[in-house]
Scaffold this active site. Structure first.
Site, PDB file in Angstrom:
ATOM      1  N   THR A  57      -3.573   0.168  -6.693  1.00  0.00           N
ATOM      2  CA  THR A  57      -3.787   0.554  -5.295  1.00  0.00           C
ATOM      3  C   THR A  57      -4.437   1.933  -5.162  1.00  0.00           C
ATOM      4  O   THR A  57      -4.278   2.791  -6.041  1.00  0.00           O
ATOM      5  CB  THR A  57      -2.429   0.564  -4.565  1.00  0.00           C
ATOM      6  N   GLU A  61      -3.336   3.992  -3.118  1.00  0.00           N
ATOM      7  CA  GLU A  61      -2.259   4.917  -2.712  1.00  0.00           C
ATOM      8  C   GLU A  61      -1.860   5.867  -3.829  1.00  0.00           C
ATOM      9  O   GLU A  61      -1.212   6.882  -3.575  1.00  0.00           O
ATOM     10  CB  GLU A  61      -1.033   4.128  -2.234  1.00  0.00           C
ATOM     11  N   TYR A  92       6.874   3.488  -3.603  1.00  0.00           N
ATOM     12  CA  TYR A  92       5.942   2.415  -4.001  1.00  0.00           C
ATOM     13  C   TYR A  92       4.765   2.976  -4.793  1.00  0.00           C
ATOM     14  O   TYR A  92       4.475   2.538  -5.909  1.00  0.00           O
ATOM     15  CB  TYR A  92       5.429   1.667  -2.760  1.00  0.00           C
ATOM     16  N   LYS A 151       3.565   2.448  -8.739  1.00  0.00           N
ATOM     17  CA  LYS A 151       2.257   1.898  -9.124  1.00  0.00           C
ATOM     18  C   LYS A 151       1.508   2.906 -10.009  1.00  0.00           C
ATOM     19  O   LYS A 151       0.841   2.523 -10.974  1.00  0.00           O
ATOM     20  CB  LYS A 151       1.412   1.558  -7.895  1.00  0.00           C
TER      21      LYS A 151
HETATM   22  P1  NAD Z   1       2.858  -9.457  -2.388  1.00  0.00           P
HETATM   23  O1  NAD Z   1       4.071  -8.643  -2.141  1.00  0.00           O
HETATM   24  O2  NAD Z   1       2.309 -10.294  -1.303  1.00  0.00           O
HETATM   25  O3  NAD Z   1       3.104 -10.428  -3.627  1.00  0.00           O
HETATM   26  C1  NAD Z   1       3.715 -10.014  -4.818  1.00  0.00           C
HETATM   27  C2  NAD Z   1       4.016 -11.256  -5.645  1.00  0.00           C
HETATM   28  O4  NAD Z   1       4.606 -10.817  -6.883  1.00  0.00           O
HETATM   29  C3  NAD Z   1       5.018 -12.203  -4.988  1.00  0.00           C
HETATM   30  O5  NAD Z   1       4.601 -13.536  -5.137  1.00  0.00           O
HETATM   31  C4  NAD Z   1       6.303 -11.958  -5.762  1.00  0.00           C
HETATM   32  O6  NAD Z   1       7.156 -13.097  -5.807  1.00  0.00           O
HETATM   33  C5  NAD Z   1       5.774 -11.603  -7.140  1.00  0.00           C
HETATM   34  N1  NAD Z   1       6.704 -10.793  -7.939  1.00  0.00           N
HETATM   35  C6  NAD Z   1       7.412  -9.706  -7.520  1.00  0.00           C
HETATM   36  N2  NAD Z   1       8.159  -9.245  -8.526  1.00  0.00           N
HETATM   37  C7  NAD Z   1       7.904 -10.026  -9.617  1.00  0.00           C
HETATM   38  C8  NAD Z   1       8.356 -10.047 -10.956  1.00  0.00           C
HETATM   39  N3  NAD Z   1       9.251  -9.131 -11.404  1.00  0.00           N
HETATM   40  N4  NAD Z   1       7.889 -10.981 -11.796  1.00  0.00           N
HETATM   41  C9  NAD Z   1       6.998 -11.922 -11.347  1.00  0.00           C
HETATM   42  N5  NAD Z   1       6.544 -11.966 -10.086  1.00  0.00           N
HETATM   43  C10 NAD Z   1       6.979 -11.019  -9.223  1.00  0.00           C
HETATM   44  O7  NAD Z   1       1.773  -8.427  -2.926  1.00  0.00           O
HETATM   45  P2  NAD Z   1       0.204  -8.411  -2.674  1.00  0.00           P
HETATM   46  O8  NAD Z   1      -0.063  -7.754  -1.380  1.00  0.00           O
HETATM   47  O9  NAD Z   1      -0.341  -9.749  -2.965  1.00  0.00           O
HETATM   48  O10 NAD Z   1      -0.238  -7.385  -3.815  1.00  0.00           O
HETATM   49  C11 NAD Z   1      -0.595  -7.843  -5.122  1.00  0.00           C
HETATM   50  C12 NAD Z   1      -0.896  -6.634  -5.991  1.00  0.00           C
HETATM   51  O11 NAD Z   1      -1.952  -5.879  -5.410  1.00  0.00           O
HETATM   52  C13 NAD Z   1       0.277  -5.663  -6.131  1.00  0.00           C
HETATM   53  O12 NAD Z   1       0.279  -5.183  -7.450  1.00  0.00           O
HETATM   54  C14 NAD Z   1      -0.041  -4.544  -5.157  1.00  0.00           C
HETATM   55  O13 NAD Z   1       0.507  -3.326  -5.588  1.00  0.00           O
HETATM   56  C15 NAD Z   1      -1.549  -4.530  -5.226  1.00  0.00           C
HETATM   57  N6  NAD Z   1      -2.218  -4.057  -4.003  1.00  0.00           N
HETATM   58  C16 NAD Z   1      -1.996  -4.668  -2.799  1.00  0.00           C
HETATM   59  C17 NAD Z   1      -2.713  -4.249  -1.670  1.00  0.00           C
HETATM   60  C18 NAD Z   1      -2.529  -4.876  -0.320  1.00  0.00           C
HETATM   61  O14 NAD Z   1      -3.154  -4.411   0.639  1.00  0.00           O
HETATM   62  N7  NAD Z   1      -1.740  -5.930  -0.174  1.00  0.00           N
HETATM   63  C19 NAD Z   1      -3.630  -3.198  -1.790  1.00  0.00           C
HETATM   64  C20 NAD Z   1      -3.781  -2.552  -3.021  1.00  0.00           C
HETATM   65  C21 NAD Z   1      -3.100  -3.035  -4.136  1.00  0.00           C
HETATM   66  O1  DAU Z   2      -3.714   1.088   0.504  1.00  0.00           O
HETATM   67  C1  DAU Z   2      -3.293  -0.030  -0.230  1.00  0.00           C
HETATM   68  C2  DAU Z   2      -1.886  -0.424   0.175  1.00  0.00           C
HETATM   69  O2  DAU Z   2      -1.986  -1.035   1.456  1.00  0.00           O
HETATM   70  C3  DAU Z   2      -1.204  -1.360  -0.813  1.00  0.00           C
HETATM   71  O3  DAU Z   2      -1.069  -0.724  -2.054  1.00  0.00           O
HETATM   72  C4  DAU Z   2       0.149  -1.828  -0.296  1.00  0.00           C
HETATM   73  O4  DAU Z   2       0.714  -2.780  -1.174  1.00  0.00           O
HETATM   74  C5  DAU Z   2      -0.055  -2.442   1.069  1.00  0.00           C
HETATM   75  O5  DAU Z   2       1.201  -2.788   1.611  1.00  0.00           O
HETATM   76  C6  DAU Z   2      -0.771  -1.474   2.003  1.00  0.00           C
HETATM   77  O6  DAU Z   2       0.065  -0.337   2.299  1.00  0.00           O
HETATM   78  P1  DAU Z   2       0.143   0.304   3.768  1.00  0.00           P
HETATM   79  O7  DAU Z   2       1.418   1.026   3.893  1.00  0.00           O
HETATM   80  O8  DAU Z   2      -1.117   1.031   4.097  1.00  0.00           O
HETATM   81  O9  DAU Z   2       0.129  -1.086   4.619  1.00  0.00           O
HETATM   82  P2  DAU Z   2       0.953  -1.512   5.925  1.00  0.00           P
HETATM   83  O10 DAU Z   2       0.332  -2.781   6.412  1.00  0.00           O
HETATM   84  O11 DAU Z   2       2.424  -1.486   5.711  1.00  0.00           O
HETATM   85  O12 DAU Z   2       0.582  -0.357   6.959  1.00  0.00           O
HETATM   86  C7  DAU Z   2      -0.763  -0.090   7.327  1.00  0.00           C
HETATM   87  C8  DAU Z   2      -0.739   1.112   8.245  1.00  0.00           C
HETATM   88  O13 DAU Z   2      -0.128   0.721   9.479  1.00  0.00           O
HETATM   89  C9  DAU Z   2       0.091   2.265   7.725  1.00  0.00           C
HETATM   90  O14 DAU Z   2      -0.523   3.485   8.123  1.00  0.00           O
HETATM   91  C10 DAU Z   2       1.425   2.118   8.429  1.00  0.00           C
HETATM   92  C11 DAU Z   2       1.056   1.490   9.755  1.00  0.00           C
HETATM   93  N1  DAU Z   2       2.047   0.582  10.342  1.00  0.00           N
HETATM   94  C12 DAU Z   2       2.571  -0.394   9.571  1.00  0.00           C
HETATM   95  C13 DAU Z   2       3.500  -1.280  10.083  1.00  0.00           C
HETATM   96  C14 DAU Z   2       4.105  -2.351   9.208  1.00  0.00           C
HETATM   97  C15 DAU Z   2       2.399   0.718  11.686  1.00  0.00           C
HETATM   98  O15 DAU Z   2       1.886   1.595  12.390  1.00  0.00           O
HETATM   99  N2  DAU Z   2       3.311  -0.157  12.193  1.00  0.00           N
HETATM  100  C16 DAU Z   2       3.906  -1.134  11.436  1.00  0.00           C
HETATM  101  O16 DAU Z   2       4.772  -1.876  11.975  1.00  0.00           O
END
Ligand code: NAD
Ligand code: DAU
Length: 352
Positions: A133, A135, A159, A163
């Protein structure tokens, strides 16, 4: 075969579906613990696909991971498995340390042992792709340049700290053992199959259900938004052509303040599914208490990926968000499946 971990989650699920939509692609073994964020309904279309195997388990389980590597002999591992929600990491960081750090460590060790036993050609072809990420780089001011791959690591939440630790382990395994890794650090993904604890799906569903749209603090925090299909395409590029030991930033070139994201969603919903009373969904916007330690701004400079591997996102925020909202309107059965009792408990705890 390739081994995908966390393939029942949001990005992993999209990646598995995208990958297997190519009939010539290698098969996938998907290892997922099925935490609250893992959802097998996402993978329903693959039920009869002979190139797909699902394994329910933990990346931290040495015996299981060793066994499945031996059995399936993957030529690559793409590690998506993680605890991914910042707010949950504030309430309970232990799971984040366990999966994101210890789980990645175990996966690296099992994979290194497996890789060490491969013949020379298979050893050369093998890749461990770690999905991370933006972050990890910390928070930017309004005028700072966007994150590049050389920014120092300054994680601010449990978090992002977990990471960051996993990224360091991956890096060290390359430098110390010559283990063939690539790492990608991406910005905020959005798109289909996104669990509705995150801002965009939460706002879409709350709007449709007549609930408040919670904005933390002043709503001026900025994120870069990356359509999940673009992210999956970038991962395929890096897996195919990325240089070993390198990290690549992946971003959407779409910086937006949270309040503007929410207002855009309201406008599109006003058009696609107007409220029965004729008022705008924006009336449901509610400013709530800020997230502790809330990072102000993330911005990704993804020019290395474009320069070296020729990748650029195809979606603008306007095209991607419209597709996403339409997907949520078209898929009530998937939504019904994820808004379980434990999801309702989370909303109660977080938003009281
Ligand atoms: P998510 O939370 O939607 O999914 C995570 C998945 O991992 C789930 O299916 C969960 O069951 C599985 N999991 C959790 N713990 C586990 C374990 N110990 N062993 C096996 N499986 C396990 O997450 P996502 O949003 O799909 O993110 C995927 C990856 O991308 C993560 O590594 C996250 O840090 C990274 N990432 C996400 C975002 C975002 O915006 N969603 C952005 C940047 C990076
Ligand atoms: O930047 C990458 C990251 O983006 C990933 O690594 C994380 O796994 C993913 O969850 C995401 O993190 P954020 O904290 O940025 O995402 P989230 O959707 O939780 O929040 C986006 C922005 O919106 C953040 O500034 C917090 C704000 N927010 C979030 C929620 C859930 C609100 O204002 N209200 C809310 O209810």
């Amino acid at each position: 075969m390739i081994l995908v971990t966390g393939g029942a989650g949001f990005i992993g699920g999209n990646f598995v579906l995208d990958w297997l939509s190519n009939p010539n692609a290698e098969g996938i073994v998907n290892l997922d613990k099925l935490t609250y964020a893992g959802n097998l309904a996402t993978l329903d279309p693959l039920k009869a696909n002979s190139h797909y195997v699902f394994i329910h388990g933990d990346i931290g389980d040495k015996e299981l991971v060793t066994k499945l590597l031996k059995e399936h002999q993957p030529r690559a591992i793409v590690n998506f498995a993680a605890e991914s929600h910042v707010d949950r990491s504030i309430h309970g960081p232990a799971e984040f340390v366990q999966t994101n750090i210890m789980g990645t460590f175990n996966l690296l060790e099992c994979a290194r042992e497996y890789w060490g036993g491969l013949d020379a050609a298979a050893k050369k072809a093998f890749r461990f792709h770690h999905v991370s990420t933006d972050e990890v780089y910390g928070s930017l001011s309004a005028t700072d340049p966007a994150f590049t791959e050389t920014n120092p690591y300054e994680p601010n939440s449990p978090y992002s700290a977990s990471k960051a630790a996993s990224d360091h382990l991956v890096r060290a395994w390359f430098h110390t053992y010559g283990f063939p890794v690539v790492t990608t650090n991406c910005s905020n993904n959005y798109g289909p199959y996104h669990f509705p604890e995150k801002l965009i799906p939460l706002v879409i569903l709350n709007a449709l259900n007549g609930k408040p749209l919670p904005i933390y603090g002043d709503g001026q925090q900025v994120r870069d938004w990356l359509y999940v299909g673009d992210h999956c395409a970038a991962i395929r590029e890096v897996l195919e052509k990325g240089k070993l030991g390198e990290t690549y930033n992946i971003g959407g070139w779409n910086e937006k303040a949270n309040i503007d994201v929410v207002k855009t969603i309201c406008c599109i919903l006003d058009e696609l599914k107007p409220r029965a009373d004729g008022k705008t969904y924006a009336e449901q916007i509610t400013f709530v208490q800020d997230r502790p330690g809330h990072d102000r701004r993330y911005a990704i400079d993804a020019s290395k990926l474009e320069r070296e591997l020729g990748w650029r996102p195809t979606e603008t925020f306007d095209t991607g968000i419209r597709k996403t909202i339409q997907w949520y309107l078209d898929n009530p059965a998937w939504i019904e499946g994820v808004v379980s009792g434990s999801y309702r408990d989370w909303l109660q705890k977080q938003y009281n």
